[in-house]
Write an enzyme that holds these catalytic residues in place. Structure first.
Site, PDB file in Angstrom:
ATOM      1  N   GLU A  93      38.061  21.756  31.521  1.00 21.11           N
ATOM      2  CA  GLU A  93      39.400  21.316  31.148  1.00 21.11           C
ATOM      3  C   GLU A  93      39.317  20.241  30.074  1.00 21.11           C
ATOM      4  O   GLU A  93      38.623  19.243  30.274  1.00 21.11           O
ATOM      5  CB  GLU A  93      40.131  20.759  32.383  1.00 21.11           C
ATOM      6  CG  GLU A  93      40.324  21.797  33.476  1.00 21.11           C
ATOM      7  CD  GLU A  93      41.023  21.254  34.720  1.00 21.11           C
ATOM      8  OE1 GLU A  93      41.285  20.027  34.775  1.00 21.11           O
ATOM      9  OE2 GLU A  93      41.315  22.043  35.638  1.00 21.11           O
ATOM     10  N   HIS A 112      46.545  22.087  34.721  1.00 23.02           N
ATOM     11  CA  HIS A 112      46.312  21.246  35.905  1.00 23.02           C
ATOM     12  C   HIS A 112      47.529  20.379  36.204  1.00 23.02           C
ATOM     13  O   HIS A 112      47.425  19.155  36.396  1.00 23.02           O
ATOM     14  CB  HIS A 112      45.071  20.378  35.696  1.00 23.02           C
ATOM     15  CG  HIS A 112      44.402  19.981  36.986  1.00 23.02           C
ATOM     16  ND1 HIS A 112      43.050  19.871  37.113  1.00 23.02           N
ATOM     17  CD2 HIS A 112      44.901  19.666  38.207  1.00 23.02           C
ATOM     18  CE1 HIS A 112      42.730  19.509  38.345  1.00 23.02           C
ATOM     19  NE2 HIS A 112      43.852  19.378  39.034  1.00 23.02           N
TER      20      HIS A 112
END
Length: 314
Positions: free
Chosen positions: A264, A283
């Site tokens: 990420e 997220h």
């Protein structure tokens, strides 16, 4: 001496101001990207508040001399070296349960979108096209079987919401014994493979550990019924992303919603990039205006309590 708190990622402003009235607060939401500056600030800090991007490890904390608490604006602790914190007598405080409702709503919303398959047609309809024939075979969520992997606070609220809209629910959680009261309302799958064979929608709610890494691999995805949906709000490493992409592209799965990723932000050439019927989010399943306020105030209050306790003579 006024206690000092460092906040390295975004936090609800009202909670920040509440802390600032009581402590010396340094709030810089991009500190998670400036590790040298963050480490320097921690030299004389009493508490650190983070989300999931700040890697709280021995390297970051090498220069700290009086840190007492790390507040986690969320529940996952993979970015925090718990053993090192214990060794240094630093208390780690997660926001247990404070964002569970937001994550559960995300799961149900994505399941509805992917089953119905009609909500991405706005641009076609606005352009004068009429993709009615393609979209009339969407499926209802009522009566479908939801398989919940992990019955912590998020998994349980997800199960409750699913039942409220007419879904049937089964779950797998080896940490709960067969006599647990939850099994009076949720069907129990003794084997994880059984859940994957039966569920129309699978929702993942487990931490990332050695036992859950690649828990959902090509073999387990292959067990799922044709047209099933996979939703991952757990951790990226729980799912083999390449195997998932292949299953969706080949039509084995009708789609997936992935909020957490192995890396990420996603790197260029990610396996899931441009795969149709896959919802990718950064997220944020547990982050809404309401949950951010709940999580932030939970952590603010608990970190303040920790610092105030330590300041009270024993």
């Amino acid at each position: 001496m006024t206690k000092k708190i460092i906040i390295s990622e975004f936090m609800d402003e009202a909670a920040v101001q509440w802390l600032a009235q009581r402590f010396d607060v340094v709030y810089e939401p991009d500190l998670c990207e400036r590790l040298e500056a963050l480490s320097a600030l921690l030299v004389d800090a009493d508490a650190l508040i983070v989300r999931n991007r700040t890697q709280v490890n021995a390297q970051l904390l090498a220069c700290q001399t009086r840190l007492q608490a790390v507040g986690r604006l969320g529940v996952g602790l993979e970015n925090i070296d718990l053993a090192f914190c214990r060794q240094q007598a630093i208390e780690v405080i997660p926001a247990l349960g404070a964002n569970a409702a937001a994550v559960a709503e995300y799961v149900i919303c994505c399941a509805m979108q992917l089953l119905r398959g009609a909500y991405a047609a706005s641009s076609e309809v606005a352009a004068g096209l009429w993709p009615r024939e393609r979209l009339i075979n969407g499926r209802e969520i009522g009566g479908k079987l939801l398989g919940v992997v992990g019955l912590g606070s998020v998994g349980r609220i997800t199960a409750n919401l699913a039942q409220a809209i007419g879904m049937r629910v089964v779950a797998y959680d080896p940490s709960l014994d067969a006599e647990h009261s939850i099994w009076q309302t949720v069907g129990c799958c003794a084997e994880l493979d059984q859940l994957f064979r039966e569920a129309d929608v699978v929702s993942l709610h487990v931490p990332l550990s050695d036992s859950t890494r690649n828990l959902v691999d090509a073999r387990r995805i292959g067990l799922m019924p044709e047209g099933a949906i996979l939703i991952n709000v757990a951790r990226g490493g729980v799912v083999d992303e390449a195997a998932l992409a292949t299953a969706v592209l080949r039509g084995k799965l009708a789609g997936a919603a992935i909020d957490v990723h192995v890396q990420e932000p996603l790197p260029p050439g990610s396996a899931l990039a441009d795969v149709p019927n896959v919802i990718l989010t950064p997220h944020i399943a547990g982050v809404t205006a309401e949950s951010n306020a709940r999580v932030s105030h939970f952590i603010a209050q608990h970190v303040a309590e920790k610092l105030n306790r330590s300041a009270t003579p024993q």
